[in-house]
Write an enzyme that holds these catalytic residues in place. Structure first.
Site, mmCIF file in Angstrom:
data_model
loop_
_atom_site.group_PDB
_atom_site.id
_atom_site.type_symbol
_atom_site.label_atom_id
_atom_site.label_comp_id
_atom_site.label_asym_id
_atom_site.label_seq_id
_atom_site.Cartn_x
_atom_site.Cartn_y
_atom_site.Cartn_z
ATOM 1 N N CYS A 164 -30.649 -22.528 1.705
ATOM 2 C CA CYS A 164 -30.637 -23.868 2.320
ATOM 3 C C CYS A 164 -30.578 -23.770 3.844
ATOM 4 O O CYS A 164 -31.204 -24.570 4.550
ATOM 5 C CB CYS A 164 -29.442 -24.671 1.820
ATOM 6 S SG CYS A 164 -29.454 -24.947 0.042
HETATM 7 C C1 BEZ Z 1 -28.961 -21.110 -1.411
HETATM 8 O O1 BEZ Z 1 -29.284 -22.050 -0.709
HETATM 9 O O2 BEZ Z 1 -29.025 -19.962 -1.014
HETATM 10 C C2 BEZ Z 1 -28.492 -21.343 -2.790
HETATM 11 C C3 BEZ Z 1 -27.823 -22.516 -3.110
HETATM 12 C C4 BEZ Z 1 -27.357 -22.708 -4.398
HETATM 13 C C5 BEZ Z 1 -27.586 -21.743 -5.363
HETATM 14 C C6 BEZ Z 1 -28.280 -20.588 -5.030
HETATM 15 C C7 BEZ Z 1 -28.735 -20.391 -3.751
#
Ligand code: BEZ
Length: 212
Positions: A46
């Site tokens: 994210c």
């Molecule tokens: C991420 O943004 O890296 C992420 C968020 C939730 C679950 C897995 C990855």
């Protein structure tokens, strides 16, 4: 929660965000919009997505598309996380992130897919036209960051095909040849598309991008 489908009117809402209260329709005005959810603040993929989105804002602006992100974290969390994004992505997050702690918007737009994750939003994308109809929906899992070049590409296709009787072929990029809409007979297409029409098959007619 009603299912949203292409062509439906995007449900309006008022919600808290990183920059205060936002009403979707007022925020969009007469612009196009891209509403995109991510699973959570302070997560790695994210962080790359939101930083990349910030770097693409100029391109979305050129296309008259307003950006609006969302997760189920609170506004104070967003504000803290934005500092990290700006630092590690060397950018400035320059669009609001909705703080959908009560999942009102997530439920309205079906952004929580319980068999993927019972509490966090998946990576949904809704592209909304100026008449507030939903023109595109994409859903990516938490483990896959989105391709913002693809989001721009699809905006280019949506805006071109909204104004001209054409469709865009596989892997099409702005400026490349386009497909004549199947509803137009070839003879009529030749009158409309003065740059020329190539009839590859009676159902597959190509013409240069009418706006290029
Ligand atoms: C991420 O943004 O890296 C992420 C968020 C939730 C679950 C897995 C990855």
């Amino acid at each position: 929660m009603a299912t949203i489908r292409l062509g439906d009117t995007a449900p309006d809402f008022t919600a808290d965000s990183s920059v205060g209260t936002i009403n979707l329709y007022k925020y969009l005005g007469d612009s196009w919009g891209i509403l995109f959810s991510h699973p959570a603040d302070f997560t790695p993929v994210c962080t790359t997505e939101l930083g990349t989105a910030a770097k693409f804002k100029g391109e979305f602006d050129k296309r008259n598309v307003k950006m609006l992100a969302l997760s189920v974290d609170g506004a104070a969390s967003h504000v803290e996380w934005i500092k990290d994004i700006n630092e590690v992505q060397n950018t400035t997050v320059n669009f609001p992130i909705l703080a959908d702690e009560n999942r009102k918007v997530a439920d309205l737009y079906d952004m929580i897919h319980p068999n993927a994750d019972s509490t966090l939003t998946v990576r949904s994308v809704f592209i909304i036209a100026p008449d507030k109809t939903v023109k595109l929906m994409l859903t990516y899992p938490a483990s896959t960051g989105r391709n913002f070049y693809e989001l721009l590409r699809v905006v280019d296709s949506l805006q071109l095909t909204a104004n001209h009787k054409v469709a865009t072929p596989a892997n099409w990029e702005n400026g490349q040849d386009v497909v004549v809409s199947p509803s137009i007979p070839t003879q009529e297409a030749k009158e409309i598309f003065t740059k020329g029409v190539e009839e590859v098959k009676p159902y597959l007619r190509m013409t240069p991008d009418p706006t290029a």
